[in-house]
Design a protein around this motif. Sequence first.
Motif, mmCIF file in Angstrom:
data_model
loop_
_atom_site.group_PDB
_atom_site.id
_atom_site.type_symbol
_atom_site.label_atom_id
_atom_site.label_comp_id
_atom_site.label_asym_id
_atom_site.label_seq_id
_atom_site.Cartn_x
_atom_site.Cartn_y
_atom_site.Cartn_z
ATOM 1 N N ALA A 12 1.458 -7.161 -11.998
ATOM 2 C CA ALA A 12 1.770 -8.219 -11.038
ATOM 3 C C ALA A 12 1.725 -9.578 -11.736
ATOM 4 N N LEU A 13 2.624 -10.462 -11.356
ATOM 5 C CA LEU A 13 2.681 -11.818 -11.903
ATOM 6 C C LEU A 13 2.166 -12.787 -10.851
ATOM 7 N N VAL A 14 1.106 -13.530 -11.192
ATOM 8 C CA VAL A 14 0.509 -14.508 -10.283
ATOM 9 C C VAL A 14 0.833 -15.900 -10.802
ATOM 10 N N THR A 15 1.448 -16.714 -9.950
ATOM 11 C CA THR A 15 1.815 -18.083 -10.303
ATOM 12 C C THR A 15 1.056 -19.042 -9.398
ATOM 13 N N LEU A 16 0.381 -20.009 -10.003
ATOM 14 C CA LEU A 16 -0.435 -20.966 -9.266
ATOM 15 C C LEU A 16 0.064 -22.375 -9.573
ATOM 16 N N GLU A 17 0.183 -23.188 -8.528
ATOM 17 C CA GLU A 17 0.544 -24.598 -8.686
ATOM 18 C C GLU A 17 -0.581 -25.449 -8.128
ATOM 19 N N ALA A 24 0.938 -19.362 -14.884
ATOM 20 C CA ALA A 24 1.286 -17.989 -14.521
ATOM 21 C C ALA A 24 0.514 -17.027 -15.412
ATOM 22 N N GLN A 25 0.044 -15.935 -14.809
ATOM 23 C CA GLN A 25 -0.660 -14.890 -15.546
ATOM 24 C C GLN A 25 -0.240 -13.540 -14.986
ATOM 25 N N THR A 26 -0.246 -12.536 -15.856
ATOM 26 C CA THR A 26 0.080 -11.174 -15.466
ATOM 27 C C THR A 26 -1.188 -10.337 -15.480
ATOM 28 N N VAL A 27 -1.324 -9.463 -14.493
ATOM 29 C CA VAL A 27 -2.479 -8.569 -14.434
ATOM 30 C C VAL A 27 -2.263 -7.448 -15.446
ATOM 31 N N VAL A 28 -3.171 -7.372 -16.408
ATOM 32 C CA VAL A 28 -3.140 -6.318 -17.415
ATOM 33 C C VAL A 28 -4.544 -5.762 -17.562
ATOM 34 N N SER A 29 -4.646 -4.559 -18.051
ATOM 35 C CA SER A 29 -5.951 -3.969 -18.314
ATOM 36 C C SER A 29 -5.907 -3.424 -19.725
ATOM 37 N N GLN A 30 -6.756 -3.948 -20.562
ATOM 38 C CA GLN A 30 -6.814 -3.517 -21.950
ATOM 39 C C GLN A 30 -8.254 -3.184 -22.276
ATOM 40 N N ASP A 52 -2.002 -25.961 -4.516
ATOM 41 C CA ASP A 52 -0.809 -26.297 -3.738
ATOM 42 C C ASP A 52 -0.029 -25.044 -3.346
ATOM 43 N N ALA A 53 0.040 -24.062 -4.238
ATOM 44 C CA ALA A 53 0.779 -22.828 -3.951
ATOM 45 C C ALA A 53 0.281 -21.721 -4.868
ATOM 46 N N LEU A 54 0.232 -20.505 -4.328
ATOM 47 C CA LEU A 54 -0.095 -19.339 -5.129
ATOM 48 C C LEU A 54 0.862 -18.229 -4.714
ATOM 49 N N THR A 55 1.625 -17.731 -5.678
ATOM 50 C CA THR A 55 2.633 -16.709 -5.434
ATOM 51 C C THR A 55 2.324 -15.476 -6.261
ATOM 52 N N VAL A 56 2.488 -14.295 -5.648
ATOM 53 C CA VAL A 56 2.294 -13.034 -6.360
ATOM 54 C C VAL A 56 3.587 -12.239 -6.311
ATOM 55 N N TRP A 58 4.545 -8.705 -6.897
ATOM 56 C CA TRP A 58 3.908 -7.397 -7.011
ATOM 57 C C TRP A 58 4.789 -6.411 -7.769
ATOM 58 N N PRO A 59 4.197 -5.388 -8.378
ATOM 59 C CA PRO A 59 4.982 -4.366 -9.089
ATOM 60 C C PRO A 59 5.981 -3.636 -8.181
ATOM 61 N N SER A 60 5.733 -3.615 -6.874
ATOM 62 C CA SER A 60 6.635 -2.947 -5.926
ATOM 63 C C SER A 60 7.952 -3.693 -5.757
ATOM 64 N N GLY A 61 7.998 -4.952 -6.233
ATOM 65 C CA GLY A 61 9.194 -5.770 -6.065
ATOM 66 C C GLY A 61 9.032 -6.837 -4.994
ATOM 67 N N ARG A 62 8.005 -6.736 -4.190
ATOM 68 C CA ARG A 62 7.736 -7.716 -3.132
ATOM 69 C C ARG A 62 7.148 -8.983 -3.758
ATOM 70 N N THR A 63 7.565 -10.142 -3.256
ATOM 71 C CA THR A 63 6.987 -11.425 -3.670
ATOM 72 C C THR A 63 6.396 -12.085 -2.439
ATOM 73 N N GLU A 64 5.137 -12.518 -2.553
ATOM 74 C CA GLU A 64 4.446 -13.132 -1.428
ATOM 75 C C GLU A 64 3.780 -14.434 -1.853
ATOM 76 N N ARG A 65 3.628 -15.304 -0.871
ATOM 77 C CA ARG A 65 2.957 -16.585 -1.074
ATOM 78 C C ARG A 65 1.670 -16.575 -0.246
ATOM 79 N N PHE A 66 0.585 -17.061 -0.841
ATOM 80 C CA PHE A 66 -0.718 -17.067 -0.178
ATOM 81 C C PHE A 66 -1.243 -18.493 -0.060
ATOM 82 N N ASN A 67 -1.864 -18.794 1.064
ATOM 83 C CA ASN A 67 -2.554 -20.067 1.254
ATOM 84 C C ASN A 67 -3.985 -19.884 0.765
#
Length: 84
Positions: A12-17, A24-30, A52-56, A58-67
């Motif tokens: 998943a790609l998380v973008t924060l403003e 932007a950061q990607t969820v990885v497990s190493q 100001d904004a946080l967008t995810v 998701w690996p499923s293809g869905r993009t969502e914005r969270f307050n």
Amino acid sequence: LQVRLGGIAMGALVTLEAGGLKQAQTVVSQSSFLSYNGRRLHFGLGKAAKVDALTVAWPSGRTERFNIEGINRLVRLEEGQGRP
């Protein structure tokens, strides 16, 4: 701000403003012998007093914005609970 994604979040790609800057950061497990990198993402906000904004994306293809209320904390986000 720390962000932890629930469910299937690997990749998943998380973008924060905040404060006029975008991160932007990607969820990885190493891991390797005697080490482990957790799935929490850490965002430094500098002098920004709020997110100001946080967008995810998701690996499923869905993009969502969270307050996001507040800073200097851990938030847990689940797919399907944000807004498109």
